[in-house]
Design a protein around this motif. Sequence first.
Motif, PDB file in Angstrom:
ATOM      1  N   ARG A  74       0.823  -1.219   0.000  1.00  0.00           N
ATOM      2  CA  ARG A  74       0.000   0.000   0.000  1.00  0.00           C
ATOM      3  C   ARG A  74       0.858   1.270   0.000  1.00  0.00           C
ATOM      4  N   VAL A  75       2.170   1.102  -0.051  1.00  0.00           N
ATOM      5  CA  VAL A  75       3.059   2.273  -0.065  1.00  0.00           C
ATOM      6  C   VAL A  75       3.233   2.756  -1.508  1.00  0.00           C
ATOM      7  N   THR A  76       2.974   4.042  -1.740  1.00  0.00           N
ATOM      8  CA  THR A  76       3.071   4.577  -3.107  1.00  0.00           C
ATOM      9  C   THR A  76       4.018   5.766  -3.215  1.00  0.00           C
ATOM     10  N   ILE A  77       4.580   6.237  -2.094  1.00  0.00           N
ATOM     11  CA  ILE A  77       5.479   7.401  -2.177  1.00  0.00           C
ATOM     12  C   ILE A  77       6.849   6.967  -2.707  1.00  0.00           C
ATOM     13  N   PRO A  78       7.618   7.901  -3.264  1.00  0.00           N
ATOM     14  CA  PRO A  78       8.989   7.583  -3.703  1.00  0.00           C
ATOM     15  C   PRO A  78       9.835   7.023  -2.552  1.00  0.00           C
ATOM     16  N   LEU A  79      10.580   5.963  -2.852  1.00  0.00           N
ATOM     17  CA  LEU A  79      11.377   5.268  -1.843  1.00  0.00           C
ATOM     18  C   LEU A  79      12.828   5.151  -2.287  1.00  0.00           C
TER      19      LEU A  79
END
Lengths: 245, 245
Positions: B183-188
């Motif tokens: 569910r993580v969609t931010i830049p990593l």
Amino acid sequence: MQFTSEKRLDDDTLEREFTLGEISGILWTPGSAATPTPLILLGQPGGLGLRKMYPRLAARAKAAAAEGIATATIELPETGDRPVSAASKQARTDLRAALQAGEPVTDDIIDRLTLPLVDQSVPEWQATLDALLELPEIGGPVGFAGGVIAIGVRLAVVEPRIVAAGLFAGSYVPRSTFEEARRVTIPLHVLLQWDDEGNDRQMALDLFDAFASKEKTLLANMGGHTGVPQHAGEDGNRFFARHLK
Amino acid sequence: MQFTSEKRLDDDTLEREFTLGEISGILWTPGSAATPTPLILLGQPGGLGLRKMYPRLAARAKAAAAEGIATATIELPETGDRPVSAASKQARTDLRAALQAGEPVTDDIIDRLTLPLVDQSVPEWQATLDALLELPEIGGPVGFAGGVIAIGVRLAVVEPRIVAAGLFAGSYVPRSTFEEARRVTIPLHVLLQWDDEGNDRQMALDLFDAFASKEKTLLANMGGHTGVPQHAGEDGNRFFARHLK
């Protein structure tokens, strides 16, 4: 080595085309750097040829020149205007047939497709390196960047003048390249496109693991086979600046 | 939020210790940047505590301040002078016993060791963020960097004010963290120490694969668990500069 053309790119990088026997290539040197300069040999992916790759190669050359580093590339065997052997034509036909049928590309096809290219191009790179290092403006140290990964690995094993390599973890790696990888000890910077559907990711990770280098970096990004993000390219430039300057 | 001490580090970074209820932490702000500034929340590895981690945290804070970015860290629950629950003591005992016996660390131990820490520290980070963003000198956007990866993943899921995260692919990742990762969609920007013997490399690669982020970078290096090379740290700083400025 004969220079056949010479022009100055807008940012003062000097671009010279050259021939060396059957080999043809391009040398880019920084216009204003203290000489002799370090050198990066720019590899190329299979099949495209120097003309199609020129914009990307020239962009890399300009970025390196801005760091005071010269770059050179040569046309791969069986690419551009160079003759293609009957065996290579057959290997390419077999590859297309396997891909169209949705069948796995066998080790046999990969070997026939790749190893003749490695066997022919590595001595050509070495002859080119001999000639480049005789130029007063080129001093080394020398790095190798990109292109067919099996060529980069072979060069890293057999050519002691190459002290650092940037590799692109693409598809179709011969089994023998894994064996050679265990003998590579120079610093490595390996790019992997994580969501590259034409690439066997696990194979790329296994190859990275096989390298004996104490200093190796794997940089994996999204964006597909041709979508290496700009920041990853800049990171490769910094890798070479660290090791060649 | 109450500031309990204030000093200027030699490079003009302002360092202020603070308390917020039970929470204690440190805020570093750039002395000369235009305000309000972006902010990076600096996570910490489990078990060491703010005092032991201070030199590394302050170094990161100074590097961020040089980019005009503020940083803050807080003491983890059950770390430093904070009380440790009987359940956590038991989980730590069970972990040591498994490691000493050379047995695998079970999911049950990992969950008991990690999830209470996640459940308690994430609201503490959010309360801290509320208070920090009320300061006139802090404006955002906000990133989260490092520390216990399960905490970073949970924050990336539940806290919309965090727009980019730098994670360290360490050991002992609860199974539920894999579900949250999807569910993580931010830049990593994920660091992995390739030859970290205390780390399950395949698990780290699986976790990286699980993140839904369209923009994610895996940066793997040699050097063991604590041997992240300097250039990898610098690359993390550039990641935040790209996304927060």
